[in-house]
Scaffold this motif. Sequence first.
Motif, PDB file in Angstrom:
ATOM      1  N   LEU A  20      -0.986  -9.547 -26.842  1.00  0.00           N
ATOM      2  CA  LEU A  20      -0.337  -8.776 -25.780  1.00  0.00           C
ATOM      3  C   LEU A  20      -1.295  -7.733 -25.218  1.00  0.00           C
ATOM      4  N   LYS A  74      10.479  -7.859 -18.974  1.00  0.00           N
ATOM      5  CA  LYS A  74       9.325  -8.482 -19.635  1.00  0.00           C
ATOM      6  C   LYS A  74       8.919  -7.677 -20.862  1.00  0.00           C
ATOM      7  N   GLU A  78       9.196  -9.059 -24.767  1.00  0.00           N
ATOM      8  CA  GLU A  78       8.028  -9.112 -25.647  1.00  0.00           C
ATOM      9  C   GLU A  78       8.245  -8.271 -26.899  1.00  0.00           C
ATOM     10  N   TYR A  81      10.618 -10.167 -29.219  1.00  0.00           N
ATOM     11  CA  TYR A  81       9.910 -11.273 -29.862  1.00  0.00           C
ATOM     12  C   TYR A  81       9.050 -10.755 -31.008  1.00  0.00           C
TER      13      TYR A  81
END
Length: 94
Positions: A20, A74, A78, A81
């Motif tokens: 990321l 978004k 993320e 997750y």
Amino acid sequence: MELSMFNVNHGFCEAVARGLRSGFLGPEDYRRLGTSDTLEDMRSALEETDYGTFLQDEPSPLLVSTISKKCYEKLADEFRYLKAQTVEPLTTFM
């Protein structure tokens, strides 16, 4: 003993976090965004980055509120997750 189990418990999460991080916008990306005259230009500048897909299904004209909402979605996706991949005590911390 704890250090020897780091990769078993936290290795994948660290790899995801590093992935990321590699998707952060760089100076050239910010320069392209800074020279954008319209929101459609901004969308096309973002298409060349890791953020390219999060606005593709949005109809024109693109609104600032839509971009803001999609950015937060978004980020939240993320984070969820990454949190789903963790084990205790990191899960509680997150």
